[in-house]
Design a protein around this motif. Structure first.
Motif, PDB file in Angstrom:
ATOM      1  N   ILE A 117      12.185   5.098  85.049  1.00 51.77           N
ATOM      2  CA  ILE A 117      11.338   5.613  83.963  1.00 51.77           C
ATOM      3  C   ILE A 117      11.513   4.727  82.731  1.00 51.77           C
ATOM      4  O   ILE A 117      12.635   4.451  82.294  1.00 51.77           O
ATOM      5  CB  ILE A 117      11.669   7.080  83.627  1.00 51.77           C
ATOM      6  CG1 ILE A 117      11.459   7.939  84.880  1.00 51.77           C
ATOM      7  CG2 ILE A 117      10.814   7.580  82.465  1.00 51.77           C
ATOM      8  CD1 ILE A 117      11.789   9.411  84.699  1.00 51.77           C
ATOM      9  N   ILE A 118      10.370   4.261  82.239  1.00 51.73           N
ATOM     10  CA  ILE A 118      10.367   3.364  81.078  1.00 51.73           C
ATOM     11  C   ILE A 118       9.552   4.028  79.971  1.00 51.73           C
ATOM     12  O   ILE A 118       8.340   4.192  80.098  1.00 51.73           O
ATOM     13  CB  ILE A 118       9.722   2.002  81.449  1.00 51.73           C
ATOM     14  CG1 ILE A 118      10.435   1.405  82.668  1.00 51.73           C
ATOM     15  CG2 ILE A 118       9.739   1.056  80.253  1.00 51.73           C
ATOM     16  CD1 ILE A 118       9.862   0.070  83.134  1.00 51.73           C
ATOM     17  N   VAL A 124       8.244  -5.903  76.905  1.00 51.16           N
ATOM     18  CA  VAL A 124       7.369  -6.441  77.959  1.00 51.16           C
ATOM     19  C   VAL A 124       8.046  -6.719  79.303  1.00 51.16           C
ATOM     20  O   VAL A 124       7.407  -6.627  80.354  1.00 51.16           O
ATOM     21  CB  VAL A 124       6.681  -7.749  77.490  1.00 51.16           C
ATOM     22  CG1 VAL A 124       5.723  -7.480  76.360  1.00 51.16           C
ATOM     23  CG2 VAL A 124       7.691  -8.815  77.067  1.00 51.16           C
ATOM     24  N   SER A 125       9.327  -7.045  79.280  1.00 54.78           N
ATOM     25  CA  SER A 125       9.950  -7.497  80.530  1.00 54.78           C
ATOM     26  C   SER A 125      10.457  -6.372  81.439  1.00 54.78           C
ATOM     27  O   SER A 125      10.702  -6.607  82.617  1.00 54.78           O
ATOM     28  CB  SER A 125      11.114  -8.458  80.223  1.00 54.78           C
ATOM     29  OG  SER A 125      10.617  -9.623  79.616  1.00 54.78           O
ATOM     30  N   TYR A 126      10.621  -5.164  80.899  1.00 56.43           N
ATOM     31  CA  TYR A 126      11.188  -4.105  81.754  1.00 56.43           C
ATOM     32  C   TYR A 126      10.366  -3.856  83.028  1.00 56.43           C
ATOM     33  O   TYR A 126      10.924  -3.898  84.129  1.00 56.43           O
ATOM     34  CB  TYR A 126      11.329  -2.781  80.993  1.00 56.43           C
ATOM     35  CG  TYR A 126      12.280  -2.747  79.830  1.00 56.43           C
ATOM     36  CD1 TYR A 126      13.511  -3.407  79.853  1.00 56.43           C
ATOM     37  CD2 TYR A 126      11.973  -2.003  78.692  1.00 56.43           C
ATOM     38  CE1 TYR A 126      14.389  -3.333  78.778  1.00 56.43           C
ATOM     39  CE2 TYR A 126      12.848  -1.925  77.615  1.00 56.43           C
ATOM     40  CZ  TYR A 126      14.043  -2.597  77.661  1.00 56.43           C
ATOM     41  OH  TYR A 126      14.901  -2.518  76.585  1.00 56.43           O
ATOM     42  N   PRO A 127       9.060  -3.555  82.899  1.00 55.68           N
ATOM     43  CA  PRO A 127       8.329  -3.236  84.135  1.00 55.68           C
ATOM     44  C   PRO A 127       8.319  -4.389  85.123  1.00 55.68           C
ATOM     45  O   PRO A 127       8.444  -4.174  86.344  1.00 55.68           O
ATOM     46  CB  PRO A 127       6.897  -2.937  83.644  1.00 55.68           C
ATOM     47  CG  PRO A 127       6.948  -2.872  82.175  1.00 55.68           C
ATOM     48  CD  PRO A 127       8.216  -3.450  81.695  1.00 55.68           C
ATOM     49  N   GLU A 128       8.206  -5.598  84.614  1.00 56.90           N
ATOM     50  CA  GLU A 128       8.130  -6.763  85.514  1.00 56.90           C
ATOM     51  C   GLU A 128       9.446  -6.949  86.262  1.00 56.90           C
ATOM     52  O   GLU A 128       9.461  -7.263  87.452  1.00 56.90           O
ATOM     53  CB  GLU A 128       7.771  -8.019  84.709  1.00 56.90           C
ATOM     54  CG  GLU A 128       6.411  -7.951  84.039  1.00 56.90           C
ATOM     55  CD  GLU A 128       5.269  -7.632  85.006  1.00 56.90           C
ATOM     56  OE1 GLU A 128       5.156  -8.304  86.051  1.00 56.90           O
ATOM     57  OE2 GLU A 128       4.493  -6.690  84.722  1.00 56.90           O
ATOM     58  N   LEU A 164      16.644   5.684  83.920  1.00 58.07           N
ATOM     59  CA  LEU A 164      15.800   5.715  82.723  1.00 58.07           C
ATOM     60  C   LEU A 164      16.281   4.568  81.845  1.00 58.07           C
ATOM     61  O   LEU A 164      17.492   4.354  81.701  1.00 58.07           O
ATOM     62  CB  LEU A 164      15.998   7.037  81.984  1.00 58.07           C
ATOM     63  CG  LEU A 164      15.454   7.069  80.553  1.00 58.07           C
ATOM     64  CD1 LEU A 164      13.949   7.371  80.546  1.00 58.07           C
ATOM     65  CD2 LEU A 164      16.171   8.116  79.699  1.00 58.07           C
ATOM     66  N   ILE A 165      15.322   3.851  81.239  1.00 55.05           N
ATOM     67  CA  ILE A 165      15.730   2.825  80.281  1.00 55.05           C
ATOM     68  C   ILE A 165      15.658   3.421  78.877  1.00 55.05           C
ATOM     69  O   ILE A 165      14.628   4.001  78.492  1.00 55.05           O
ATOM     70  CB  ILE A 165      14.815   1.581  80.352  1.00 55.05           C
ATOM     71  CG1 ILE A 165      14.873   0.974  81.761  1.00 55.05           C
ATOM     72  CG2 ILE A 165      15.235   0.546  79.302  1.00 55.05           C
ATOM     73  CD1 ILE A 165      13.999  -0.256  81.938  1.00 55.05           C
ATOM     74  N   LEU A 166      16.741   3.279  78.141  1.00 61.47           N
ATOM     75  CA  LEU A 166      16.752   3.723  76.750  1.00 61.47           C
ATOM     76  C   LEU A 166      16.991   2.489  75.891  1.00 61.47           C
ATOM     77  O   LEU A 166      17.948   1.750  76.127  1.00 61.47           O
ATOM     78  CB  LEU A 166      17.887   4.737  76.551  1.00 61.47           C
ATOM     79  CG  LEU A 166      18.073   5.274  75.137  1.00 61.47           C
ATOM     80  CD1 LEU A 166      16.896   6.141  74.717  1.00 61.47           C
ATOM     81  CD2 LEU A 166      19.357   6.097  75.048  1.00 61.47           C
TER      82      LEU A 166
END
Ligand code: PMP
Ligand code: GLU
Length: 381
Positions: A117-118, A124-128, A164-166
């Motif tokens: 979960i973002i 920008v780089s998290y989903p990629e 989860l990214i925080l």
């Protein structure tokens, strides 16, 4: 020839626009580059001197895969002293910047189809990176304060949710989570046994005397479920030295170290020594830079066109604004073509009515920026 995985990969918008702005500047266009997020200050002189000494002394060979013991001890002491968190050096792995640390973590924890979960707006780089590692990014909506919408977060959690990214202070909004908000997130994650990847790279770039709270300090249960990611890149104006790190449960640290052992090995020996110096010296090296960032933020808040809508940044060095409901690609294109201002379209951060400017640039540039933005608004009412 090229794999499907890489064909599906988007280039980094922040780096692409930075490159474009630099090219225009080299051609003599009077462009102000507000795109990339990196301190405009030089790395502090004592760090550079120390690194030169290290080279002269011949510290120029491979090091332990997870990073030199001295650096992992310095990080362990930093976490204890500054964050009240106890991690042994064996729970710490040093990598080539926080970006590399993050990618290593995704490789270490994700099986195909696992969800991460973002919260949007996101860097920008998290989903990629999640996709590259075989995972599935799932986006959480923001609330009226640009923080994750807790109801939506609850709705998104399911059996496939791994992490989860925080990111606080946040890139791109500059928002900072308060202790009470961190507590609610922690409680939800503990209940569902979900990992928190806590990206703390802007930990020290925080304003108005706010105190940083890491989610790992919520409780021992939460600490076990957290992977802290940090770096010397932003704090010490050392983006090019490429030193980031994780602190996590030993099982995760060992997995990351194993990946590194078969892929990159440890980062540069010289940069690692320079990071030891920087982390040990701490605040004396960065407090002036942070004061300067705050002055610049205050200047923008005072002088930006009042038609702009944005969350007030409490940390990092970005301002994320919308104007007249314009879509972000059009707004960025017009600002670049008509006012020679390079910004990053919010669509890349999951918010297509916003754009991001970085104020990690000189006051002189910011003065020109606000003049041009005010002109733009007058001409495009
Ligand atoms: N996380 C966030 C939120 C960032 O803005 C950045 C900057 N690119 C990174 C991680 C990566 O930092 P580094 O330069 O240490 O790889
Ligand atoms: N964190 C910076 C940014 O968002 C650096 C560029 C990048 O690595 O994306 O602009």
């Amino acid at each position: 020839m090229i794999s499907e995985r890489v064909r599906n990969l988007k280039p980094s918008a922040t780096l692409e626009i930075n490159k474009k702005a630099k090219e225009l500047k080299a051609k003599g266009v009077d462009v102000i580059n507000l795109s990339v997020g990196e301190p405009d200050f030089d790395t502090p002189e004592p760090i550079k001197d120390f690194a030169i000494k290290v080279i002269k002394e011949g510290f120029t060979k491979y090091t332990d895969t997870a990073g030199i013991q001295e650096l992992r001890e310095a990080i362990s002491n930093k976490l204890e002293k500054e964050n009240g968190l106890s991690y042994s050096p064996s729970q710490i792995v040093v990598s080539n910047g926080a970006k590399h640390s993050l990618y290593n973590i995704f490789l270490a924890i994700l099986d195909p189809g696992d969800e991460v979960i973002i919260p949007a707006p996101y860097w920008v780089s998290y989903p990629e990176m999640v996709c590259l590692a075989g995972g599935v990014p799932v986006f959480c909506r923001w609330d009226k304060n640009f923080k994750m919408d807790m109801e939506h977060l609850k709705f998104l959690i399911n059996r496939k949710t791994k992490a989860l990214i925080l990111n606080s202070p946040s890139n791109p909004t500059g928002i900072v989570y308060e202790k009470a908000e961190i507590d609610s997130i922690a409680e939800m994650l503990i209940k569902s046994n979900i990992l928190c990847i806590s990206d703390e790279v802007y930990e020290k770039i925080i304003y108005d005397g706010k105190k940083y709270v890491s989610i790992a300090s919520h409780s021992s249960e939460m600490k076990r479920n957290t992977v802290i990611v940090n770096a010397v890149s932003k704090t010490f104006a050392m983006t090019g030295w490429r030193i980031g790190y994780i602190a996590a449960e030993k099982e995760i640290a060992d997995a990351v170290s194993k990946i590194q052992g078969q892929t990159t090995s440890a980062p540069s020996s010289i940069s690692q020594k320079a990071a030891v110096f920087a982390i040990k010296e701490g605040q004396a090296l960065y407090s002036e830079m942070v004061n300067e960032f705050q002055k610049r933020r205050d200047f923008l808040l005072k002088n930006l066109p009042e038609e702009f809508f944005y969350p007030v940044p409490m940390g990092a060095f970005y301002l994320f604004f919308s104007y007249n409901e314009m879509d972000s690609l059009t707004l960025c294109k017009q600002l670049l073509e008509e006012k020679y201002l390079a910004a990053v379209p919010g669509v890349e951060f999951g918010a297509d009515k916003f754009i991001r400017i970085s104020y990690a640039t000189s006051m002189k540039n910011l003065e020109i920026t606000v003049d041009r933005l005010n002109d733009f608004v007058r001409e495009n009412k």
